[in-house]
Design a protein around this motif. Structure first.
Motif, PDB file in Angstrom:
ATOM      1  N   SER A 196       0.818  -1.217   0.000  1.00 25.25           N
ATOM      2  CA  SER A 196       0.000   0.000   0.000  1.00 25.25           C
ATOM      3  C   SER A 196       0.853   1.269   0.000  1.00 25.25           C
ATOM      4  CB  SER A 196      -0.993  -0.017   1.160  1.00 25.25           C
ATOM      5  OG  SER A 196      -0.289  -0.116   2.349  1.00 25.25           O
ATOM      6  N   THR A 197       2.158   1.144   0.278  1.00 25.68           N
ATOM      7  CA  THR A 197       3.004   2.354   0.295  1.00 25.68           C
ATOM      8  C   THR A 197       4.086   2.350  -0.794  1.00 25.68           C
ATOM      9  OG1 THR A 197       4.390   1.249   1.925  1.00 25.68           O
ATOM     10  CG2 THR A 197       2.748   2.789   2.781  1.00 25.68           C
ATOM     11  N   VAL A 198       4.196   1.263  -1.541  1.00 25.61           N
ATOM     12  CA  VAL A 198       5.249   1.192  -2.570  1.00 25.61           C
ATOM     13  C   VAL A 198       4.616   0.835  -3.910  1.00 25.61           C
ATOM     14  CG1 VAL A 198       7.380   0.036  -3.289  1.00 25.61           C
ATOM     15  CG2 VAL A 198       6.968   0.478  -0.863  1.00 25.61           C
ATOM     16  N   SER A 199       4.840   1.704  -4.892  1.00 20.33           N
ATOM     17  CA  SER A 199       4.317   1.419  -6.225  1.00 20.33           C
ATOM     18  C   SER A 199       5.389   1.758  -7.252  1.00 20.33           C
ATOM     19  CB  SER A 199       3.052   2.240  -6.477  1.00 20.33           C
ATOM     20  OG  SER A 199       3.366   3.597  -6.357  1.00 20.33           O
ATOM     21  N   ALA A 200       5.170   1.348  -8.485  1.00 17.89           N
ATOM     22  CA  ALA A 200       6.197   1.591  -9.502  1.00 17.89           C
ATOM     23  C   ALA A 200       5.590   1.712 -10.885  1.00 17.89           C
ATOM     24  CB  ALA A 200       7.214   0.454  -9.481  1.00 17.89           C
ATOM     25  N   MET A 201       6.348   2.349 -11.766  1.00 16.03           N
ATOM     26  CA  MET A 201       6.007   2.458 -13.187  1.00 16.03           C
ATOM     27  C   MET A 201       7.280   2.076 -13.941  1.00 16.03           C
ATOM     28  SD  MET A 201       3.078   4.352 -13.627  1.00 16.03           S
ATOM     29  CE  MET A 201       3.067   5.754 -14.687  1.00 16.03           C
ATOM     30  N   THR A 202       7.133   1.487 -15.108  1.00 17.65           N
ATOM     31  CA  THR A 202       8.328   1.233 -15.912  1.00 17.65           C
ATOM     32  C   THR A 202       8.462   2.372 -16.921  1.00 17.65           C
ATOM     33  OG1 THR A 202       7.917  -1.109 -15.636  1.00 17.65           O
ATOM     34  CG2 THR A 202       9.540  -0.493 -17.291  1.00 17.65           C
ATOM     35  N   ARG A 203       9.611   3.039 -16.865  1.00 17.87           N
ATOM     36  CA  ARG A 203       9.844   4.167 -17.788  1.00 17.87           C
ATOM     37  C   ARG A 203      11.196   3.972 -18.467  1.00 17.87           C
ATOM     38  NH1 ARG A 203       8.645   9.232 -13.901  1.00 17.87           N
ATOM     39  NH2 ARG A 203       9.607  10.383 -15.608  1.00 17.87           N
ATOM     40  N   GLY A 204      11.178   3.878 -19.794  1.00 12.71           N
ATOM     41  CA  GLY A 204      12.420   3.680 -20.547  1.00 12.71           C
ATOM     42  C   GLY A 204      13.143   2.417 -20.123  1.00 12.71           C
ATOM     43  N   GLY A 205      12.411   1.390 -19.789  1.00 13.22           N
ATOM     44  CA  GLY A 205      13.020   0.120 -19.385  1.00 13.22           C
ATOM     45  C   GLY A 205      13.488   0.104 -17.938  1.00 13.22           C
ATOM     46  N   ILE A 206      13.214   1.171 -17.212  1.00 14.72           N
ATOM     47  CA  ILE A 206      13.659   1.260 -15.802  1.00 14.72           C
ATOM     48  C   ILE A 206      12.429   1.251 -14.896  1.00 14.72           C
ATOM     49  CG2 ILE A 206      14.908   2.684 -14.099  1.00 14.72           C
ATOM     50  CD1 ILE A 206      16.714   1.512 -16.354  1.00 14.72           C
ATOM     51  N   LEU A 207      12.478   0.432 -13.861  1.00 19.53           N
ATOM     52  CA  LEU A 207      11.367   0.365 -12.909  1.00 19.53           C
ATOM     53  C   LEU A 207      11.542   1.508 -11.891  1.00 19.53           C
ATOM     54  CD1 LEU A 207       8.918  -1.564 -12.108  1.00 19.53           C
ATOM     55  CD2 LEU A 207      10.472  -2.443 -10.336  1.00 19.53           C
ATOM     56  N   VAL A 208      10.655   2.493 -11.969  1.00 15.18           N
ATOM     57  CA  VAL A 208      10.762   3.644 -11.047  1.00 15.18           C
ATOM     58  C   VAL A 208       9.861   3.366  -9.841  1.00 15.18           C
ATOM     59  CG1 VAL A 208      10.443   6.134 -10.765  1.00 15.18           C
ATOM     60  CG2 VAL A 208      11.228   5.209 -12.960  1.00 15.18           C
ATOM     61  N   THR A 264      10.672   3.687   6.782  1.00 15.53           N
ATOM     62  CA  THR A 264      10.681   2.313   6.246  1.00 15.53           C
ATOM     63  C   THR A 264       9.882   1.375   7.156  1.00 15.53           C
ATOM     64  OG1 THR A 264      12.747   1.850   7.385  1.00 15.53           O
ATOM     65  CG2 THR A 264      12.917   2.592   5.106  1.00 15.53           C
ATOM     66  N   SER A 265       8.598   1.616   7.267  1.00 14.78           N
ATOM     67  CA  SER A 265       7.703   0.761   8.045  1.00 14.78           C
ATOM     68  C   SER A 265       7.632  -0.618   7.385  1.00 14.78           C
ATOM     69  CB  SER A 265       6.299   1.354   8.082  1.00 14.78           C
ATOM     70  OG  SER A 265       6.357   2.743   8.223  1.00 14.78           O
ATOM     71  N   ALA A 266       7.016  -1.577   8.078  1.00 11.68           N
ATOM     72  CA  ALA A 266       6.953  -2.958   7.574  1.00 11.68           C
ATOM     73  C   ALA A 266       6.385  -3.008   6.154  1.00 11.68           C
ATOM     74  CB  ALA A 266       6.108  -3.798   8.524  1.00 11.68           C
ATOM     75  N   ASP A 267       5.348  -2.221   5.899  1.00  6.15           N
ATOM     76  CA  ASP A 267       4.707  -2.244   4.585  1.00  6.15           C
ATOM     77  C   ASP A 267       5.659  -1.726   3.496  1.00  6.15           C
ATOM     78  OD1 ASP A 267       1.957  -2.511   3.193  1.00  6.15           O
ATOM     79  OD2 ASP A 267       2.706  -0.551   2.541  1.00  6.15           O
ATOM     80  N   VAL A 268       6.480  -0.750   3.839  1.00  3.48           N
ATOM     81  CA  VAL A 268       7.457  -0.219   2.874  1.00  3.48           C
ATOM     82  C   VAL A 268       8.520  -1.280   2.595  1.00  3.48           C
ATOM     83  CG1 VAL A 268       9.293   1.505   2.553  1.00  3.48           C
ATOM     84  CG2 VAL A 268       7.091   2.194   3.533  1.00  3.48           C
ATOM     85  N   ARG A 269       8.999  -1.914   3.663  1.00  5.03           N
ATOM     86  CA  ARG A 269      10.055  -2.924   3.474  1.00  5.03           C
ATOM     87  C   ARG A 269       9.547  -4.063   2.585  1.00  5.03           C
ATOM     88  NH1 ARG A 269      10.309  -2.186   9.137  1.00  5.03           N
ATOM     89  NH2 ARG A 269       9.629  -4.316   9.560  1.00  5.03           N
ATOM     90  N   SER A 270       8.320  -4.497   2.856  1.00  7.15           N
ATOM     91  CA  SER A 270       7.832  -5.635   2.069  1.00  7.15           C
ATOM     92  C   SER A 270       7.550  -5.193   0.635  1.00  7.15           C
ATOM     93  CB  SER A 270       6.627  -6.288   2.751  1.00  7.15           C
ATOM     94  OG  SER A 270       5.439  -5.753   2.252  1.00  7.15           O
ATOM     95  N   GLY A 271       7.070  -3.974   0.443  1.00  2.77           N
ATOM     96  CA  GLY A 271       6.829  -3.466  -0.909  1.00  2.77           C
ATOM     97  C   GLY A 271       8.131  -3.354  -1.688  1.00  2.77           C
TER      98      GLY A 271
END
Ligand code: 3HC
Length: 653
Positions: free
Chosen positions: A9-21, A32-39
């Protein structure tokens, strides 16, 4: 561009130019709460396994990159994955991982960045490992990777001070590789693209320079000398200076040390102080109350206190109009303030532009009418009721009714000052501590009739001045000086009961105060308190215990260090025990028929703490202080109480 992937719920990503942002969005500071670490862990697994992802960028949402481990999780059962495990995955990833530091990267946040293969920062970012300020050491590789990146001496400085470095310094030290000139994330993406397929620079694999032994030894000795009995700086020194060993060994030692310290009393105290500082400006009844806008601050009295206040007001961006009694006094005040600005310029704290801008916002006058544009006027004139009342009545005639009037009195009753004015609801106390441009503490005194938005204005201005505000009700000496009086009184009882000044001072220094009480007295001078005692003598209840030793010293002209003698003697300026003072104390005991006894350090410390806590309880019962932690903040930031002991109210728990 692909759709966003949600790893938690706190970590998301987009792929831009072949790079996962990968973006961490965990308000307020992306800890870096538990949810951030697991994300994060899931994002790394995804990047490793996905053929069309050539690299990773990690960044933060909002104005912080990562503010560190989640301090609120400390003391709770651990939830995996741990931060060191996530960080190890980052460093070992076969594809390049680039940190895009959009703001502060602190503690665990910098440790994440250190494990990345390249670090780009926006110009407003800052980096630091502030863990020692929380009584712990970095627990996710900071003490092992930072020395590998910037060498042991620089790592010792940063980690044991806990200070932050801005991007220019971070770049020159080698903590970051680049300051983004254009869009931060775009810059990081192109860095990741360039690194793809290349040999990656893994911080943990770097070797450490070994030719700095003498410098390291000197720095370590200096740090340990300053630690005042705190464990964290000493452990940090040990871990950093031994970082030239296999990484896994160093990391295991660091983690074990971190976990032990995290559960210590010292760390609990410093965590408590951290949250207390953020709590102090939350005042019941002020929810939703808007402070009055303040752009121009008038300062009456341009002595040491007034000049110090002017300096912080200028630094905070306010326009300052200084008032003194005569044109000459006002000009002298201006010179003093400009002198302080010049000192800031010379030390590099201020650049030429900043210096010119601050100087341009300062004017001085000897005419009350010139204060007319002020939104807030702070008086810092002689602490005499008649003088202050006269000034506030004059101000009433020239200042618009909506402007706020603040008195910086230490001991007078601000209600009496307010009552003498046309609009008592706009009066409050702003009790700065001397020197005002150095001391963080600011007691905001709520008078009987202070309007809520006036109190809110005091708090808002304090925050902008980068002070630590604590709200106090009206009582003689407010929170700080009331407790300090109890502290002083107990020390004097101890003198009569059998302890000597140097024994009391040694017990206090051993506890963590930077200086003992009697040494402080000698430094500050004994005469002001003596004058106050003489004024109060008539009203003193003869049945209460009164120690007259300080009066005897003053009668003999022993006014402290400036006079060459006080509680101690100062041959050649060096503080030494004075047998004459011992004799005076012994005579006072005999006169009262007290049989002296020896006091161990622990008993002296206990009695002093108990006296402070008892006075603190009284302040709470009287409604002068809102919460015990406010009292602790006052004693820590105004009177040298060691922060790692949490303050007198925390210490009694
Ligand atoms: N964990 C949990 N909460 C935190 C936090 C953290 N690391 N850092 C800040 N917060 C909370 C504050 O308590 C506050 O909460 P509140 O609104 O409920 O009072 C809120 O975030 C905002 O904090 P500030 O008022 O301090 O916000 P600023 O914008 O002024 O400052 C900051 C932001 C520079 C990140 C500052 O909060 C800060 O210095 N934080 C502490 C940094 C720190 O000490 N990090 C190290 C943690 S220990 C660690 O990382 C161990 C690791 O080595 C394993």
């Amino acid at each position: 561009m692909n759709d966003a992937i949600k790893f938690s719920s706190t970590v998301s990503a987009m792929t831009r130019g072949g790079i996962l942002v990968v973006t961490i969005d965990n308000a307020p500071v992306n800890a870096t709460s538990a949810d951030v670490r697991s994300g994060l862990e899931k994002a790394l697994v995804h990047a490793e396994a996905t053929a069309n992802v050539a690299g990773v960028v990690i960044t933060g949402a909002g104005k912080t990159f990562i503010g560190g481990a989640d301090i609120r999780e400390f003391g709770k059962p651990a939830i995996g994955p741990t931060l060191p495990a996530v960080i190890e995955k980052i460093e070992k990833l076969s594809k390049p991982v680039v940190a895009a530091l959009n703001g502060a990267a602190l503690g665990g946040g910098l440790e994440v960045a250190l494990a990345c293969h390249y670090r780009v920062a926006s110009s407003t970012a800052q980096v630091g490992l502030p863990e020692v300020k929380l009584g712990i050491v970095p627990g996710a590789g900071g003490t092992q990777r930072l020395p590998r990146l910037i060498g042991i001496p620089a790592a010792l400085d940063l980690i044991t001070s806990g200070r932050s470095a801005k991007t220019d310094e971070a770049l020159s030290l080698g903590i970051i590789d680049e300051i983004a000139k254009a869009d931060l994330v775009e810059t990081a993406i192109s860095a990741a693209q360039k690194l793809s397929g290349k040999q990656l620079r893994r911080t943990g694999e770097l070797s450490i320079a070994t030719n700095e032994a003498a410098e390291i030894e000197r720095a370590a000795a200096r740090i340990l000398g300053r630690a005042r009995g705190q464990k964290a700086p000493a452990e940090a020194v040990r871990l950093i200076t031994s970082s030239n060993r296999p990484l896994t060994e160093g990391l295991a030692d660091e983690r074990a040390t971190f976990l032990t310290l995290r559960d210590s009393r010292e760390a609990a105290a410093l965590r408590y102080v951290f949250f207390a500082e953020r709590e102090s400006s939350r005042v019941e009844g002020l929810e939703g109350i808007e402070p009055r806008p303040v752009k121009t601050i008038g300062i009456c009295g341009l002595g040491l206190m007034g000049s110090g206040i002017a300096i912080v007001a200028l630094a905070a961006g306010y326009t300052v109009i200084g008032l003194d009694q005569t044109a000459e006094a006002a000009e002298k005040g201006r010179e003093r303030i400009v002198g302080l600005l010049e000192r800031n310029l010379a030390s590099g704290r201020l650049d030429q532009n900043g210096f010119e801008a601050q100087k341009a916002r300062l004017s001085v006058t000897a005419s009350d009418a010139d204060l007319a544009p002020c939104d807030l006027v702070i008086e810092a004139v002689f602490d005499d009721l008649a003088v202050k009342i006269d000034l506030f009545r004059r101000l009433d005639k020239v200042i618009r009714p909506g402007a706020v009037l603040a008195t910086n009195t230490s001991y007078l009753n601000p209600d009496e000052i307010a009552a003498a004015t046309a609009y008592p609801e706009r009066v409050l106390g702003m009790h700065f501590f001397s020197p005002a441009h150095v001391m963080r503490l600011l007691e905001i005194v709520r008078c009987a009739r202070t309007a809520p938005d006036v109190l809110a204005t005091g708090l808002a201005v304090a925050k902008k001045l980068r002070k630590l505000p604590v709200v106090a009700g009206v009582t003689e000496g407010f929170i700080g000086n009331r407790i300090f009086s109890a502290y002083r009184r107990e020390a004097e009882f101890l003198l009569e009961d059998g302890a000597l000044p140097h024994e009391i001072d040694a017990a206090l220094e051993d506890y963590g105060f930077p200086m003992g009480l009697f040494a402080v007295y000698d430094m500050a001078g004994l005469e002001i308190a003596w004058a106050r005692r003489k004024r109060q003598a008539a009203a003193r209840d003869p049945a209460t215990r009164y120690v007259g030793i300080a009066d005897t010293l003053c009668e003999m002209g022993r006014f402290g260090q400036k006079a060459g003698r006080g509680w101690y003697a100062y041959p050649d300026g060096k503080r030494t025990i004075d047998p004459d003072v011992t004799a005076i104390i012994e005579a006072a005991r005999t006169q009262k028929g007290i049989t002296p006894r020896a006091f161990p350090k622990s008993e002296i410390q206990e009695r002093m703490l108990k006296a402070m806590a008892a006075e603190g309880e009284a302040l709470l019962a009287e409604g002068i202080a809102a919460r015990p932690s406010d009292i602790d903040l006052v004693m820590i930031n105004g009177y040298g109480f060691p922060a790692h002991k949490g303050g007198p109210m925390f210490a009694r728990t």
